[in-house]
Design a protein around this motif. Structure first.
Motif, PDB file in Angstrom:
ATOM      1  N   SER A 214     -10.322  -1.115 -10.291  1.00 30.79           N
ATOM      2  CA  SER A 214     -10.106   0.130  -9.558  1.00 30.79           C
ATOM      3  C   SER A 214      -9.765  -0.188  -8.112  1.00 30.79           C
ATOM      4  O   SER A 214      -9.948  -1.323  -7.642  1.00 30.79           O
ATOM      5  CB  SER A 214     -11.355   1.011  -9.616  1.00 30.79           C
ATOM      6  OG  SER A 214     -12.402   0.419  -8.851  1.00 30.79           O
ATOM      7  N   ILE A 215      -9.291   0.799  -7.392  1.00 33.53           N
ATOM      8  CA  ILE A 215      -8.829   0.603  -6.020  1.00 33.53           C
ATOM      9  C   ILE A 215      -9.948   0.086  -5.122  1.00 33.53           C
ATOM     10  O   ILE A 215      -9.714  -0.707  -4.205  1.00 33.53           O
ATOM     11  CB  ILE A 215      -8.238   1.936  -5.476  1.00 33.53           C
ATOM     12  CG1 ILE A 215      -7.597   1.714  -4.109  1.00 33.53           C
ATOM     13  CG2 ILE A 215      -9.302   3.012  -5.399  1.00 33.53           C
ATOM     14  CD1 ILE A 215      -6.872   2.936  -3.604  1.00 33.53           C
ATOM     15  N   HIS A 216     -11.186   0.508  -5.385  1.00 33.58           N
ATOM     16  CA  HIS A 216     -12.304   0.093  -4.541  1.00 33.58           C
ATOM     17  C   HIS A 216     -12.621  -1.388  -4.725  1.00 33.58           C
ATOM     18  O   HIS A 216     -12.832  -2.120  -3.745  1.00 33.58           O
ATOM     19  CB  HIS A 216     -13.535   0.946  -4.858  1.00 33.58           C
ATOM     20  CG  HIS A 216     -13.280   2.418  -4.783  1.00 33.58           C
ATOM     21  ND1 HIS A 216     -12.926   3.155  -5.890  1.00 33.58           N
ATOM     22  CD2 HIS A 216     -13.295   3.275  -3.740  1.00 33.58           C
ATOM     23  CE1 HIS A 216     -12.756   4.412  -5.535  1.00 33.58           C
ATOM     24  NE2 HIS A 216     -12.973   4.517  -4.234  1.00 33.58           N
ATOM     25  N   TYR A 217     -12.662  -1.855  -5.967  1.00 30.58           N
ATOM     26  CA  TYR A 217     -12.932  -3.265  -6.216  1.00 30.58           C
ATOM     27  C   TYR A 217     -11.770  -4.139  -5.761  1.00 30.58           C
ATOM     28  O   TYR A 217     -11.968  -5.279  -5.340  1.00 30.58           O
ATOM     29  CB  TYR A 217     -13.220  -3.483  -7.703  1.00 30.58           C
ATOM     30  CG  TYR A 217     -14.518  -2.848  -8.158  1.00 30.58           C
ATOM     31  CD1 TYR A 217     -15.742  -3.383  -7.769  1.00 30.58           C
ATOM     32  CD2 TYR A 217     -14.520  -1.704  -8.951  1.00 30.58           C
ATOM     33  CE1 TYR A 217     -16.933  -2.801  -8.170  1.00 30.58           C
ATOM     34  CE2 TYR A 217     -15.706  -1.111  -9.356  1.00 30.58           C
ATOM     35  CZ  TYR A 217     -16.915  -1.664  -8.964  1.00 30.58           C
ATOM     36  OH  TYR A 217     -18.098  -1.087  -9.347  1.00 30.58           O
ATOM     37  N   TRP A 218     -10.563  -3.615  -5.871  1.00 30.75           N
ATOM     38  CA  TRP A 218      -9.382  -4.342  -5.370  1.00 30.75           C
ATOM     39  C   TRP A 218      -9.528  -4.575  -3.867  1.00 30.75           C
ATOM     40  O   TRP A 218      -9.294  -5.682  -3.369  1.00 30.75           O
ATOM     41  CB  TRP A 218      -8.122  -3.535  -5.679  1.00 30.75           C
ATOM     42  CG  TRP A 218      -6.854  -4.133  -5.161  1.00 30.75           C
ATOM     43  CD1 TRP A 218      -6.424  -4.149  -3.872  1.00 30.75           C
ATOM     44  CD2 TRP A 218      -5.849  -4.810  -5.915  1.00 30.75           C
ATOM     45  NE1 TRP A 218      -5.221  -4.781  -3.767  1.00 30.75           N
ATOM     46  CE2 TRP A 218      -4.842  -5.208  -5.002  1.00 30.75           C
ATOM     47  CE3 TRP A 218      -5.694  -5.108  -7.268  1.00 30.75           C
ATOM     48  CZ2 TRP A 218      -3.699  -5.882  -5.400  1.00 30.75           C
ATOM     49  CZ3 TRP A 218      -4.554  -5.784  -7.665  1.00 30.75           C
ATOM     50  CH2 TRP A 218      -3.576  -6.176  -6.748  1.00 30.75           C
ATOM     51  N   ALA A 219      -9.936  -3.536  -3.136  1.00 28.17           N
ATOM     52  CA  ALA A 219     -10.099  -3.645  -1.686  1.00 28.17           C
ATOM     53  C   ALA A 219     -11.161  -4.675  -1.326  1.00 28.17           C
ATOM     54  O   ALA A 219     -10.966  -5.504  -0.420  1.00 28.17           O
ATOM     55  CB  ALA A 219     -10.459  -2.280  -1.104  1.00 28.17           C
ATOM     56  N   ILE A 220     -12.287  -4.646  -2.031  1.00 29.22           N
ATOM     57  CA  ILE A 220     -13.368  -5.588  -1.754  1.00 29.22           C
ATOM     58  C   ILE A 220     -12.925  -7.017  -2.034  1.00 29.22           C
ATOM     59  O   ILE A 220     -13.211  -7.946  -1.268  1.00 29.22           O
ATOM     60  CB  ILE A 220     -14.616  -5.227  -2.585  1.00 29.22           C
ATOM     61  CG1 ILE A 220     -15.182  -3.872  -2.134  1.00 29.22           C
ATOM     62  CG2 ILE A 220     -15.680  -6.318  -2.456  1.00 29.22           C
ATOM     63  CD1 ILE A 220     -16.278  -3.349  -3.029  1.00 29.22           C
TER      64      ILE A 220
ATOM     65  N   VAL B 243      -4.467  -1.493  -2.157  1.00 28.93           N
ATOM     66  CA  VAL B 243      -5.262  -1.530  -0.929  1.00 28.93           C
ATOM     67  C   VAL B 243      -5.616  -2.985  -0.627  1.00 28.93           C
ATOM     68  O   VAL B 243      -6.585  -3.532  -1.164  1.00 28.93           O
ATOM     69  CB  VAL B 243      -6.533  -0.674  -1.070  1.00 28.93           C
ATOM     70  CG1 VAL B 243      -7.337  -0.711   0.229  1.00 28.93           C
ATOM     71  CG2 VAL B 243      -6.168   0.755  -1.428  1.00 28.93           C
TER      72      VAL B 243
ATOM     73  N   TYR C 141       0.815  -1.217   0.000  1.00 35.53           N
ATOM     74  CA  TYR C 141       0.000   0.000   0.000  1.00 35.53           C
ATOM     75  C   TYR C 141       0.849   1.269   0.000  1.00 35.53           C
ATOM     76  O   TYR C 141       0.621   2.188  -0.791  1.00 35.53           O
ATOM     77  CB  TYR C 141      -0.915   0.002   1.220  1.00 35.53           C
ATOM     78  CG  TYR C 141      -1.641   1.310   1.429  1.00 35.53           C
ATOM     79  CD1 TYR C 141      -2.584   1.750   0.510  1.00 35.53           C
ATOM     80  CD2 TYR C 141      -1.380   2.111   2.542  1.00 35.53           C
ATOM     81  CE1 TYR C 141      -3.254   2.953   0.702  1.00 35.53           C
ATOM     82  CE2 TYR C 141      -2.042   3.303   2.734  1.00 35.53           C
ATOM     83  CZ  TYR C 141      -2.975   3.724   1.814  1.00 35.53           C
ATOM     84  OH  TYR C 141      -3.621   4.920   1.992  1.00 35.53           O
TER      85      TYR C 141
END
Length: 299
Positions: free
Chosen positions: A85-91, A34, A28
């Motif tokens: 995207s960073i959000h889907y990576w985190a999920i 993430v 990170y």
């Protein structure tokens, strides 16, 4: 000896969690990945090393296989998610961490399910006196921590590390320089996951017992707290954050005799204290207690 044993325990846990914090900080802090599934790679390393050593393999074979298993899992996770995207990576990573725990909890033949693995071998326990063994294991953990710290420093200061920082700031920036962003993200995820697997192995052989309850999502939150408090993109900061959070997380258990609250209430309050600490750092020192040293390059 009570104080010495307590200090040794705290220092050993700081070393193990320090490796975890360095692994997340590499992903990170330097690459902008993430990873909300840190505990999944931690658990993978713990179970792999525990199983192979219980089967008769040497300790260092268990450590190597734990790192390889963690790295392989990180590689497999990164392949389909690196372009997200960073959000889907985190999920996705959050889900992977929970999937690993649920597999360990329900797979009774190999991992013994919720009962966990017991009597995990400790290295050189037969030849080192019991009285000094905790100190020996502390030295062993610190040796691994030092090797991983130096390895990360070398990678970060290399051309590879500079590309990761460019990716962290903006994918398009690295693409404009002709760098294969996808491949660099996969490599960063793999390396960080391998380090997390090693941390899991060291944890398993130190505690000598592991079960799925040891790898709850709470551990991921704690590791993120270490990186946020210490300072993103700074290995020293990650270790400073580790020391602070470990003290907060473990020392509060001794306050139950001093405060007019039950042990369960005190355990809840320690998470409140860690949460407040993170909020304070985010509000008043957003880059962490130890800020990243920015390097300027001239052409």
């Amino acid at each position: 000896m009570g104080i010495v044993n307590l200090f040794t325990y705290f220092a050993t846990m700081m070393g193990i969690y320090g490796i975890l914090a360095l692994s997340l900080n590499f992903q990170y802090g330097h690459a902008g990945l993430v990873n909300f599934g840190v505990v999944g790679f931690f658990a993978t390393g713990a179970y792999v090393s525990a199983l192979v050593t219980l089967a008769g393999s040497p300790f260092f074979v268990g450590i190597i296989l734990a790192g390889m298993a963690g790295g392989l899992l990180g590689f497999l996770v990164a392949l389909p998610t690196s372009k997200l995207s960073i959000h889907y990576w985190a999920i996705t990573t959050l889900g992977i961490g929970e999937v690993i725990r649920l597999i360990a909890n329900n797979e009774e033949w190999l991992t013994k399910g919720p009962f966990g693995l017991v009597n995990i071998p400790q290295p050189f326990h037969q030849i080192i006196p019991t009285a000094v063994y905790p100190i020996f294991y502390l030295i062993l953990v610190l040796a691994f921590l030092l090797v991983i710290y130096v390895t990360i420093r070398l990678m970060v200061n290399s051309p590879f590390g500079r590309v990761l920082k460019a990716i962290r700031e903006e994918d398009d920036l690295a693409l404009a320089m002709g760098k294969p962003v996808f491949h660099f993200k996969v490599k960063a995820m793999t390396v960080g996951a391998a380090f997390a697997g090693i941390a899991g192995a060291l944890h398993a052989h130190y505690i000598t017992y592991i079960s799925p309850i040891d790898f709850m999502p709470l551990i991921t939150f704690i590791i993120w707290g270490m990186v946020i408090v210490g300072g993103r993109g700074n290995s020293v900061g990650a270790l400073v954050g580790t020391a602070i959070i470990v003290i907060f997380f473990n020392s509060t258990r001794y306050l139950k005799d001093l405060l007019p609250f039950s042990g369960q209430t005190v355990a809840s309050l320690r998470m409140v204290a860690i949460g407040l600490l993170i909020i304070f750092v985010v509000l008043y020192r957003s880059e962490g207690l130890v800020r990243e040293k920015k390097t300027s390059y001239t052409i």
